[in-house]
Write an enzyme that holds these catalytic residues in place. Structure first.
Site, PDB file in Angstrom:
ATOM      1  N   ASP A 453       0.866  -1.184   0.000  1.00 28.67           N
ATOM      2  CA  ASP A 453       0.000   0.000   0.000  1.00 28.67           C
ATOM      3  C   ASP A 453       0.899   1.230   0.000  1.00 28.67           C
ATOM      4  OD1 ASP A 453      -1.743   2.075   0.523  1.00 28.67           O
ATOM      5  OD2 ASP A 453      -2.905   0.983   2.033  1.00 28.67           O
ATOM      6  N   HIS A 454       0.871   1.971  -1.097  1.00 27.05           N
ATOM      7  CA  HIS A 454       1.798   3.087  -1.255  1.00 27.05           C
ATOM      8  C   HIS A 454       1.431   4.291  -0.374  1.00 27.05           C
ATOM      9  CE1 HIS A 454       5.281   4.669  -2.930  1.00 27.05           C
ATOM     10  NE2 HIS A 454       4.938   4.882  -4.193  1.00 27.05           N
ATOM     11  N   ARG A 455       0.302   4.236   0.296  1.00 24.84           N
ATOM     12  CA  ARG A 455      -0.031   5.321   1.227  1.00 24.84           C
ATOM     13  C   ARG A 455       0.864   5.279   2.452  1.00 24.84           C
ATOM     14  NH1 ARG A 455      -6.313   4.204   2.151  1.00 24.84           N
ATOM     15  NH2 ARG A 455      -5.378   2.119   2.387  1.00 24.84           N
ATOM     16  N   VAL A 457       3.585   2.711   2.700  1.00 28.15           N
ATOM     17  CA  VAL A 457       4.877   2.088   2.368  1.00 28.15           C
ATOM     18  C   VAL A 457       5.403   2.773   1.104  1.00 28.15           C
ATOM     19  CG1 VAL A 457       6.085  -0.039   1.779  1.00 28.15           C
ATOM     20  CG2 VAL A 457       4.132  -0.103   3.362  1.00 28.15           C
TER      21      VAL A 457
END
Length: 483
Positions: A453-455, A457
């Site tokens: 999850d790029h939010r 990580v």
């Protein structure tokens, strides 16, 4: 004869066997009406959106009724089985001892029916000593059918109390006395209000009764003289055309209802894919030494009786990487706008089963030794394949591993489990040419893919975690030095 009270019948309701589930499908009944059950006995198996679960009955008794057949989806809180806790043989519907029978079952005294409004009007107008005719309802109650009316209607101005004589016309007796038109009191009032003479109205109702429509039709010429009365038959009512059902060739297609685990999985994956911004990174790694370690561990006394596989060492490598980078083991709290870092790892293992994809997790996997992890992993896989995974085993996961390599696939771009921050896909291990110590040699190689999850990580953190897993699998001795 002893009967059973309603209080002796217990209704067992569909429980919420998971966290927040709203329905479950009855897969199989293990009992039938008349069977004796005991407290804790499993009576049925149900499938929720998360797992197949066996339901025990919480009391002793005799099964009275199974409210739903197998294959029915039932809402949580709905009674599914009735049990007579007294063990009696009387049906649940029987009244309790000493109770008065239900009114519907008690023989009610014969009473004359209350006269309808039209009947009362006729009674008020009947002359003394004569049998009345109920206008619009035929002759007195002693008659079973209406005799044909052959007389000519009397003029409307004749008193309403005019007696109705027996119809003898045509039978050798005196000429029949004319009777007034048949109409119910509301219709008579309508005719009076509209100024319509009922003797001029053509009746269309059953038995020659004048209806409200007949009165309106007769009043139409008087109210609108310019309009020529037009008598039209009512248009035939055409039933709506049935909704066409798409036809398909059953020999060439099979339709499978989406429900249970598959339905829940589909909803979760759609929600995850369109909520968490996914990023996937890949690395190809030489796992030749890892496979050698697997063979050595199979001979280790501490691992006797345990299932040792490459997946076990991959799981241990991921746990070590998480220990080195704990920020990857987190979740996104949208409501609070916070990143929640977990100080424990519930390691999910994706398992393909006939019922669909299940992702049970090993609780507190971070605290387990290698033999303990092997034991938990073996139990988890066996339970999932048997379809006995409990809903609790699939709740609270933090990070997941999916092994697509068992299907001969090199790798993939896995979708996160809702609420988790990362998922590691393991591809097939193949013998490939690989540069080892400056020479091209055949080596056991696989490809790993990490989605996150790029939010919460970023690319750096995700890359470090994936690189650590790859480094451990290439040099398994790091399990000792980094753990």
């Amino acid at each position: 004869m002893t009967t059973m009270t309603q209080a002796s019948v217990r209704e067992f309701k569909m429980p919420d066997v998971g966290e927040g589930l709203t329905e479950a499908e009855i897969l199989k009944w293990y009992v039938q009406p008349g069977d004796t059950v005991t407290d804790g006995q499993v009576v049925c198996e149900v499938e929720t959106a998360k797992a197949a679960v066996e339901l025990p009955i919480p009391y002793d008794g005799v099964v009275r009724d199974l409210h739903f057949p197998e294959g029915t989806t039932v809402d949580v809180g709905t009674p599914i089985i009735a049990v007579d806790v007294t063990g009696g043989s009387a049906p649940a519907e029987a009244p309790a001892p000493g109770e008065a029978p239900a009114p519907a079952e008690a023989p009610a005294p014969v009473q004359a029916p209350a006269p309808a409004p039209v009947a009362r009007e006729a009674e008020e107008k009947k002359p003394e000593g004569r049998q009345p005719v109920l206008v619009g309802y035929g002759v007195a109650a002693s008659s079973t059918r209406r005799r044909p009316r052959k007389g000519v209607a009397i003029p409307a101005q004749e008193p309403a109390t005019a007696a109705v004589q027996p119809e003898l016309n045509g039978h050798g007796g005196a000429p029949a006395v004319q009777e007034r038109p048949l109409a119910k009191p509301p219709v008579r009032k309508l005719a009076k209000d509209l100024g319509v003479d009922l003797t001029t109205v053509v009746p269309t109702g059953p038995g020659g009764i004048i209806t409200r429509e007949d009165v309106h039709a007769a009043a139409a010429p008087a109210q609108a003289p310019v309009a020529e009365p037009v008598t039209q038959a009512p248009a035939p009512v055409t039933p709506p055309a049935p909704v066409p059902v798409p036809a398909y060739d059953t020999a060439r297609e099979t339709r499978v209802p989406v429900k249970g685990v598959r339905k829940a999985t589909a909803a979760a994956m759609v929600g995850s894919a369109f909520t968490a911004p996914h990023v996937t990174e890949f690395v190809t790694v030489d796992v030749t030494r890892t496979l050698k370690l697997v063979e050595e561990l199979k001979q280790d006394k501490e691992m006797q009786g345990l299932r040792v596989s490459p997946l076990l060492l991959i799981a241990k490598a991921l746990l070590v990487a998480i220990r080195r980078h704990p920020e990857i083991n987190a979740s996104w709290d949208e409501a609070a706008q916070e990143i929640v870092v977990k100080h424990y790892v519930n390691l999910g293992i994706a398992a393909a089963t006939p019922r669909g994809l299940l992702v049970p997790n090993i609780k507190d996997a971070h605290a387990k030794t290698l033999p303990q992890l092997a034991e938990s992993l073996g139990e988890l896989v066996a339970t999932a394949r048997e379809g006995r995974t409990s809903p609790a085993a699939m709740q609270g996961g933090t990070v997941t591993i999916t092994n697509v390599g068992v299907f001969g696939v090199d790798t993939g771009t896995p979708i996160l489990n809702p609420g988790e921050s990362a998922i590691l896909a393991v591809g097939a291990i193949r013998l490939q040419p690989w540069v080892h110590k400056g020479k091209v040699k055949p080596r056991q190689v696989t490809t790993l893919a990490l989605s996150f999850d790029h939010r919460l990580v970023d690319g750096e953190l995700g890359s470090k975690v994936l690189a650590d897993v790859a480094a451990i699998l290439e040099q398994p001795k790091r399990l000792i030095t980094w753990a």
